[in-house]
Design a protein around this motif. Structure first.
Motif, mmCIF file in Angstrom:
data_model
loop_
_atom_site.group_PDB
_atom_site.id
_atom_site.type_symbol
_atom_site.label_atom_id
_atom_site.label_comp_id
_atom_site.label_asym_id
_atom_site.label_seq_id
_atom_site.Cartn_x
_atom_site.Cartn_y
_atom_site.Cartn_z
ATOM 1 N N ILE A 1 0.839 -1.207 0.000
ATOM 2 C CA ILE A 1 0.000 0.000 0.000
ATOM 3 C C ILE A 1 0.867 1.248 0.000
ATOM 4 C CG2 ILE A 1 -1.685 1.332 1.327
ATOM 5 C CD1 ILE A 1 -2.783 -1.356 2.376
ATOM 6 N N GLN B 1 -14.843 1.395 7.726
ATOM 7 C CA GLN B 1 -14.726 1.207 6.286
ATOM 8 C C GLN B 1 -15.948 1.760 5.570
ATOM 9 O OE1 GLN B 1 -15.095 -2.803 4.674
ATOM 10 N NE2 GLN B 1 -13.349 -2.417 3.332
ATOM 11 N N ASN C 1 -10.242 4.387 -5.446
ATOM 12 C CA ASN C 1 -8.915 4.186 -4.879
ATOM 13 C C ASN C 1 -8.455 5.327 -3.976
ATOM 14 O OD1 ASN C 1 -8.336 6.188 -6.717
ATOM 15 N ND2 ASN C 1 -6.978 4.957 -8.000
ATOM 16 N N LYS D 1 -6.951 2.157 2.497
ATOM 17 C CA LYS D 1 -6.964 0.696 2.601
ATOM 18 C C LYS D 1 -6.447 0.341 3.985
ATOM 19 C CE LYS D 1 -5.969 0.324 -2.333
ATOM 20 N NZ LYS D 1 -4.968 -0.092 -3.349
#
Length: 294
Positions: A35, A124, A141, A145
């Motif tokens: 990431i 989330q 995106n 994450k």
């Protein structure tokens, strides 16, 4: 726990990696590094919770477990629904265990992982909910994450979205007994975004070099080099200690090296790529000092 291992993994992975997944800690390290190395990532936030296993809200955790893993619920309910007695050495006094997991309980890690799954999903979901009409057009995106290993949570992405994730975690975490500790939380930010990071995150530790994560290191090449060289000095001292032992007990020293000491850098080698050049001092110590001694 062996019998229910697959049930726990199915209800925790891939976000929470401490539920029995083989190589879970290494998977977490590689995931966070991937990431961070993504071009779209501006920073990684490594969160540390205060006294996590002892602070777990037991009542909330039991209610959550009923839904996250019914197969384990009955056992945990019978174990934890009554306050346990904690005995104090050299005293007749007792303390009542009312929160958290019990030290030494083999089910503690799996239960902890399952009990926090609603929190993971909540933060989330809140990231994917647009606050304004303009935000509804954001690319997927741009959302952080997140990767969790027990109470060690990490998230990476754009700074603005990381800030929202951090605030949501601080707001909703205490309800589950998860108390993020800003003084021990690190933001690893890419140099070009350092100024903005300091404005948005005044309460956490900020670095552009990198920071230790689950026994490995996430960050720049310079930071990785410093980390490995420091670790190498510690490993070298251990080897020299085994050299002294080998003078009288060579087999004992050899066993300690194979089954103990060497495991420390084997783990780092598996989880930290591109460090072979930094291990030459360690290799020299093993070749010139340890092997002749045994």
């Amino acid at each position: 726990m062996t019998t229910l291992k697959q049930d726990i993994i199915m209800n925790t992975a891939p976000m929470q990696l401490c539920g029995g997944l083989q190589g879970g800690v290494e998977a977490a390290i590689h995931a966070v590094r991937k990431i961070f190395e993504d071009e779209s990532t501006e920073a990684i936030l490594l969160v540390d919770a205060e006294n996590a296993f002892n602070a777990l809200n037991r009542n909330t955790a039991l209610r959550n477990l009923r839904y996250t893993c019914p197969e384990l619920f009955t056992y945990i309910l019978n174990t934890y629904r009554q306050e346990g007695n904690l005995f104090i050495a050299n005293s007749d006094d007792l303390l009542q265990s009312q929160e958290g997991t019990t030290q030494g309980d083999t089910s503690a890690l799996g239960w902890y992982a399952l009990s926090l799954m609603p929190l993971l999903r909540e933060v989330q979901v809140k990231q994917t909910e647009p606050e304004t009409e303009l935000e509804s057009d954001r690319e997927p995106n741009t959302y952080p994450k997140q990767v969790w290993y027990a109470d060690d949570s990490a998230a990476g992405g754009k700074l603005d979205q990381l800030l929202k994730w951090w605030k949501d975690l601080k707001d909703h975490g205490p309800m589950y007994g998860y108390y993020p500790k800003p003084s021990k939380t690190w933001l690893i930010v890419k140099p070009e975004h350092a100024t903005k990071a300091k404005e948005l995150f005044p309460d956490v530790q900020i670095t552009t070099k990198g920071h230790r994560y689950l026994g490995s290191y996430i960050g720049s090449e310079e930071g990785v080099k410093e980390f490995i060289l420091k670790e190498t000095e510690s490993w070298k001292a251990d080897i020299l200690g085994l050299v002294e032992i080998a003078a009288n007990e060579p087999q004992l020293a050899y066993s300690a090296f194979i089954y103990g000491t060497s495991k420390r850098w084997n783990f780092v080698c598996r989880t930290t790529p591109g460090i072979s050049d930094h291990l030459k001092l360690l290799e020299y110590c093993v070749k010139e000092d340890f092997i002749p001694a045994i």
